[in-house]
Write an enzyme that holds these catalytic residues in place. Structure first.
Site, PDB file in Angstrom:
ATOM      1  N   GLY A  60       0.844  -1.197   0.000  1.00  0.00           N
ATOM      2  CA  GLY A  60       0.000   0.000   0.000  1.00  0.00           C
ATOM      3  C   GLY A  60       0.875   1.241   0.000  1.00  0.00           C
ATOM      4  O   GLY A  60       0.524   2.268   0.587  1.00  0.00           O
ATOM      5  N   LEU A  65      -1.276   6.446   4.493  1.00  0.00           N
ATOM      6  CA  LEU A  65      -0.579   5.976   5.691  1.00  0.00           C
ATOM      7  C   LEU A  65       0.908   5.804   5.393  1.00  0.00           C
ATOM      8  O   LEU A  65       1.770   6.217   6.177  1.00  0.00           O
ATOM      9  CB  LEU A  65      -1.183   4.651   6.169  1.00  0.00           C
ATOM     10  CG  LEU A  65      -0.552   4.036   7.409  1.00  0.00           C
ATOM     11  CD1 LEU A  65      -0.777   4.913   8.631  1.00  0.00           C
ATOM     12  CD2 LEU A  65      -1.094   2.633   7.671  1.00  0.00           C
ATOM     13  N   ARG A  94      -0.649  -1.042  -6.349  1.00  0.00           N
ATOM     14  CA  ARG A  94      -1.240  -1.237  -7.685  1.00  0.00           C
ATOM     15  C   ARG A  94      -0.759  -0.165  -8.643  1.00  0.00           C
ATOM     16  O   ARG A  94      -0.515  -0.404  -9.803  1.00  0.00           O
ATOM     17  CB  ARG A  94      -2.767  -1.171  -7.594  1.00  0.00           C
ATOM     18  CG  ARG A  94      -3.387  -2.490  -7.216  1.00  0.00           C
ATOM     19  CD  ARG A  94      -4.880  -2.389  -7.203  1.00  0.00           C
ATOM     20  NE  ARG A  94      -5.317  -1.502  -6.138  1.00  0.00           N
ATOM     21  CZ  ARG A  94      -6.329  -1.763  -5.304  1.00  0.00           C
ATOM     22  NH1 ARG A  94      -7.007  -2.883  -5.441  1.00  0.00           N
ATOM     23  NH2 ARG A  94      -6.671  -0.934  -4.373  1.00  0.00           N
ATOM     24  N   LYS A 192      -5.323  -1.059  12.410  1.00  0.00           N
ATOM     25  CA  LYS A 192      -6.764  -1.115  12.557  1.00  0.00           C
ATOM     26  C   LYS A 192      -7.423  -0.496  11.321  1.00  0.00           C
ATOM     27  O   LYS A 192      -6.779   0.287  10.646  1.00  0.00           O
ATOM     28  CB  LYS A 192      -7.182  -0.421  13.846  1.00  0.00           C
ATOM     29  CG  LYS A 192      -7.230   1.109  13.771  1.00  0.00           C
ATOM     30  CD  LYS A 192      -7.819   1.625  15.042  1.00  0.00           C
ATOM     31  CE  LYS A 192      -8.308   2.997  15.008  1.00  0.00           C
ATOM     32  NZ  LYS A 192      -7.713   4.099  14.424  1.00  0.00           N
ATOM     33  N   TYR A 223      -1.424   4.357  20.126  1.00  0.00           N
ATOM     34  CA  TYR A 223      -1.396   4.981  21.445  1.00  0.00           C
ATOM     35  C   TYR A 223      -0.450   4.248  22.393  1.00  0.00           C
ATOM     36  O   TYR A 223       0.110   4.828  23.304  1.00  0.00           O
ATOM     37  CB  TYR A 223      -2.818   5.121  22.027  1.00  0.00           C
ATOM     38  CG  TYR A 223      -3.345   6.495  21.684  1.00  0.00           C
ATOM     39  CD1 TYR A 223      -3.495   6.857  20.355  1.00  0.00           C
ATOM     40  CD2 TYR A 223      -3.598   7.447  22.666  1.00  0.00           C
ATOM     41  CE1 TYR A 223      -3.896   8.143  20.013  1.00  0.00           C
ATOM     42  CE2 TYR A 223      -3.999   8.732  22.329  1.00  0.00           C
ATOM     43  CZ  TYR A 223      -4.138   9.066  21.006  1.00  0.00           C
ATOM     44  OH  TYR A 223      -4.507  10.333  20.669  1.00  0.00           O
ATOM     45  N   LEU A 224      -0.263   2.965  22.146  1.00  0.00           N
ATOM     46  CA  LEU A 224       0.656   2.193  22.991  1.00  0.00           C
ATOM     47  C   LEU A 224       2.112   2.570  22.749  1.00  0.00           C
ATOM     48  O   LEU A 224       3.000   2.147  23.476  1.00  0.00           O
ATOM     49  CB  LEU A 224       0.455   0.698  22.749  1.00  0.00           C
ATOM     50  CG  LEU A 224      -0.901   0.162  23.210  1.00  0.00           C
ATOM     51  CD1 LEU A 224      -1.034  -1.312  22.890  1.00  0.00           C
ATOM     52  CD2 LEU A 224      -1.062   0.387  24.716  1.00  0.00           C
ATOM     53  N   HIS A 284      -7.866   2.981  21.346  1.00  0.00           N
ATOM     54  CA  HIS A 284      -6.932   3.848  22.071  1.00  0.00           C
ATOM     55  C   HIS A 284      -7.356   4.063  23.538  1.00  0.00           C
ATOM     56  O   HIS A 284      -6.556   3.931  24.451  1.00  0.00           O
ATOM     57  CB  HIS A 284      -6.822   5.217  21.392  1.00  0.00           C
ATOM     58  CG  HIS A 284      -6.438   5.142  19.936  1.00  0.00           C
ATOM     59  ND1 HIS A 284      -5.635   4.148  19.430  1.00  0.00           N
ATOM     60  CD2 HIS A 284      -6.743   5.934  18.880  1.00  0.00           C
ATOM     61  CE1 HIS A 284      -5.457   4.338  18.128  1.00  0.00           C
ATOM     62  NE2 HIS A 284      -6.125   5.410  17.770  1.00  0.00           N
ATOM     63  N   ARG A 378     -14.185   9.282  27.068  1.00  0.00           N
ATOM     64  CA  ARG A 378     -14.858  10.244  26.188  1.00  0.00           C
ATOM     65  C   ARG A 378     -13.919  10.696  25.085  1.00  0.00           C
ATOM     66  O   ARG A 378     -12.719  10.920  25.317  1.00  0.00           O
ATOM     67  CB  ARG A 378     -15.447  11.422  26.953  1.00  0.00           C
ATOM     68  CG  ARG A 378     -14.563  11.996  27.960  1.00  0.00           C
ATOM     69  CD  ARG A 378     -15.131  13.289  28.514  1.00  0.00           C
ATOM     70  NE  ARG A 378     -14.040  13.904  29.245  1.00  0.00           N
ATOM     71  CZ  ARG A 378     -14.065  15.088  29.801  1.00  0.00           C
ATOM     72  NH1 ARG A 378     -15.138  15.829  29.707  1.00  0.00           N
ATOM     73  NH2 ARG A 378     -13.014  15.565  30.421  1.00  0.00           N
ATOM     74  N   GLN A 416      -0.976  14.139  25.563  1.00  0.00           N
ATOM     75  CA  GLN A 416      -0.621  15.119  24.532  1.00  0.00           C
ATOM     76  C   GLN A 416      -1.614  16.260  24.522  1.00  0.00           C
ATOM     77  O   GLN A 416      -2.750  16.058  24.941  1.00  0.00           O
ATOM     78  CB  GLN A 416      -0.598  14.459  23.156  1.00  0.00           C
ATOM     79  CG  GLN A 416      -1.979  13.968  22.729  1.00  0.00           C
ATOM     80  CD  GLN A 416      -1.946  13.124  21.481  1.00  0.00           C
ATOM     81  OE1 GLN A 416      -0.993  12.410  21.224  1.00  0.00           O
ATOM     82  NE2 GLN A 416      -2.991  13.187  20.692  1.00  0.00           N
TER      83      GLN A 416
HETATM   84  C1  BG6 Z   1      -6.312   7.324  14.726  1.00  0.00           C
HETATM   85  C2  BG6 Z   1      -7.738   7.630  14.374  1.00  0.00           C
HETATM   86  O1  BG6 Z   1      -6.203   6.004  15.152  1.00  0.00           O
HETATM   87  O2  BG6 Z   1      -5.880   8.193  15.752  1.00  0.00           O
HETATM   88  C3  BG6 Z   1      -7.874   9.079  13.961  1.00  0.00           C
HETATM   89  O3  BG6 Z   1      -8.137   6.796  13.303  1.00  0.00           O
HETATM   90  C4  BG6 Z   1      -7.288   9.990  15.017  1.00  0.00           C
HETATM   91  O4  BG6 Z   1      -9.226   9.403  13.722  1.00  0.00           O
HETATM   92  C5  BG6 Z   1      -5.887   9.546  15.398  1.00  0.00           C
HETATM   93  O5  BG6 Z   1      -7.238  11.292  14.474  1.00  0.00           O
HETATM   94  C6  BG6 Z   1      -5.331  10.347  16.540  1.00  0.00           C
HETATM   95  O6  BG6 Z   1      -3.979  10.053  16.734  1.00  0.00           O
HETATM   96  P1  BG6 Z   1      -3.019  11.101  17.416  1.00  0.00           P
HETATM   97  O7  BG6 Z   1      -1.736  10.358  17.578  1.00  0.00           O
HETATM   98  O8  BG6 Z   1      -2.927  12.266  16.500  1.00  0.00           O
HETATM   99  O9  BG6 Z   1      -3.641  11.472  18.712  1.00  0.00           O
END
Ligand code: BG6
Length: 536
Positions: A60, A65, A94, A192, A223-224, A284, A378, A416
């Site tokens: 990809g 990404l 592709r 994901k 996030y990890l 997350h 939230r 953050q």
């Molecule tokens: C991604 C989500 O996993 O995390 C996005 O798909 C979100 O929608 C992003 O914006 C946030 O990541 P970070 O590292 O910018 O807080």
């Protein structure tokens, strides 16, 4: 045993040890002489020569990404001398692309500093590109040939990064298994969404599980990879201070928050299918909850930690619809231009969509430590600020002698921006009288670790994959539990046809979410003020 890597951060033993896990892991992560120390790290000792070559394949490679995240991350690792000596990166897509085109696409995201151009040139000398169809086995055989023909190719480990729409995971992984397995270890990174509910996630897990062993699969939850998320383990288990109060007797409520100031702009196609619960909350936020709620693992080893996270998840029942507030942002006609457009006005979103862009939910961890303590998750897009944090609010001090002037303590881990750990606490107002005043114990990284650059989450995680450390990746049983908790809710939302509550772009989200928080026992006093030490 394996070779120690990044010994200064104390992870070397796990990394080296993971070589025994059956996939030939963690052998050699050598590197050219270190030019730039890994962000925030001391100069590394004991870096091996990197005997074993590595092939990284980005499937990809023409996508967002790859361009915005994966190639830049690989460049930073290369720049910082953290990739094995003989590492080659092959893009696969592709769309036919030359390496020059690839470089141009990635360039705006590479953050190249003056003086690094030559090194960047060397990075791109290690790039190549294979064009083909994802459904065509012949193409994958050609990819295998290509990888073998690279310098060191016949001996190289292989790391496949699936930067693909999930609909392609099935076919592509089958072809990789059939045609592209490495002579050394083979590892596959999956992003994901891992399914969109329990049945689809189970189907994907069964498919992957039939092709690869769990030690070969790296499910990313980025996030990890964040500094402060990783810090939760050290804060909790490296201090005597917090352990005794980390329970239902002392904690009134835990709130995990994710806020973003922008909407879906252009990403609505993906987002609308998933919504904020699947996009952020189920992964997350739930991961952060696990790190807050889990028991101390037997060791800091990957599986011991993940065993404890799974236990927390197993203690959480399915989320109830009545414990949830859903919202969807609408434009703010008086706001700045970027806030005028509501979610439904995003051209990539169906005009009658009921997909939530905001959600708040109460989860309960029904175990001995946490019974009765609400965990509020939230998250929302198009809110008033960018912020991610974990907040524990403690119960009031019993037996008050200060005429009710004391506010509850809180411990906040700000993920953050502006990483910080601070404890809100009462202190004597300096001066003549014995008046309590709200203040804080403050560990703000910007002042305590001035000038220290924290590595990006992806940088850390990719290095972990290369080193064979799965601690910061989602194990299949964790994933399954996460979907078990949220699938009934997602089904109920769909069945109910419930419309999310509109909230203004740039606001705090629907006021109903504050009500939910109040109902969960969170007391917002509105009296505490934090002053940035730099502004004092
Ligand atoms: C991604 C989500 O996993 O995390 C996005 O798909 C979100 O929608 C992003 O914006 C946030 O990541 P970070 O590292 O910018 O807080």
């Amino acid at each position: 045993g394996g070779v120690a890597v990044r010994e200064e951060n104390g992870e070397s033993r796990q990394r080296a040890g993971s070589g025994g896990s059956g996939d030939g892991a963690g052998r050699s992560v050598g590197a050219p002489p270190v030019r730039v120390a890994a962000a925030g790290a001391e100069p590394r000792r004991d870096l091996p020569g990197g005997e074993q070559p590595l092939s990284i394949v980005v499937l990809g490679a023409s996508g967002d990404l790859a361009r915005k995240k994966i190639y830049p991350t690989l460049w930073w690792l290369f720049r910082d001398g953290l990739l094995p000596d003989v590492t080659h990166v092959t893009g696969f897509a592709r769309t036919p692309l030359s390496v020059t085109e690839l470089r141009e696409r990635c360039h705006p995201h590479l953050k190249v500093s003056p003086g690094e151009e030559e090194l960047l040139g060397r990075f791109f000398e290690r790039q190549s590109f294979v064009q083909g169809q994802y459904g065509d086995e012949g193409t994958f055989r050609a990819l295998d040939q290509h990888l073998r023909a690279l310098p060191g190719g016949p001996r190289a480990h292989r790391l496949f990064y699936l930067a693909l729409p999930p609909t392609l995971y099935g076919t592509v992984t089958r072809h990789l298994r059939d045609t592209c397995m490495a002579p050394g270890w083979t590892r596959v990174i999956v992003e994901k969404p891992f399914g969109r509910d329990l049945p689809s996630s189970d189907a994907l897990s069964a498919h992957l599980g039939a092709l690869f062993r769990e030690e070969q699969l790296y499910r990313i939850d980025h996030y990890l990879g964040k500094e402060m998320v990783q810090n939760l383990m050290v804060l909790r288990f490296g201090n005597r201070l917090f352990g005794p109060i980390w329970n239902r007797d002392n904690v009134a409520c835990v709130v995990v928050t994710f806020k973003e100031p922008f909407g879906t702009e252009g990403r609505g196609g993906y987002f609308d299918d998933f919504g904020i619960i699947r996009d952020v909350m189920q992964n997350h936020l739930l991961q952060m909850l696990c790190l807050v709620a889990m028991e101390k693992p037997v060791s800091a080893g990957a599986d011991d930690v993940r065993d404890e996270k799974v236990k927390v998840l197993k203690s959480i029942g399915p989320v109830q619809l009545q414990d949830v507030v859903l919202g969807q942002y609408v434009g703010d006609p008086e706001g700045p231009p970027e806030r005028r457009r509501g979610y439904l006005e995003d051209p990539t979103v169906p005009p009658d969509s009921t997909t939530p862009t905001f959600a708040a939910a109460i989860l309960r961890v029904a175990n001995e430590r946490w019974d009765g303590v609400p965990f509020v998750l939230r998250c929302g897009k198009a809110l008033n600020e960018r912020k991610a944090e974990v907040r524990l609010q403690f119960r009031p001090v019993p037996g008050d002698i200060f005429a009710n002037q004391c506010k509850r303590n809180e411990l906040v881990v700000r993920v953050q921006p502006d990483e910080a750990v601070y404890a809100k606490m009462m202190t004597k107002k300096p001066g003549m009288f014995l008046h309590p005043e709200e203040s804080e114990l403050d560990l703000t990284y910007g002042s305590r670790y001035k000038g220290v650059k924290l590595p990006d989450a992806y940088e850390r995680l990719l290095l972990d994959v290369i080193c064979g450390n799965q601690m910061h990746f989602v194990r299949s049983d964790e994933l399954r539990e996460a979907w078990r908790i949220f699938t009934p809710l997602l089904d109920a939302i769909e069945r109910s046809g419930q419309k999310p509550i509109p909230y203004r772009h740039g606001s705090r989200g629907p006021p109903e979410a504050d009500e939910l928080l109040k109902r969960a026992g969170f007391l917002y006093e509105g009296t505490y003020r934090w002053v940035d030490p730099h502004q004092r």
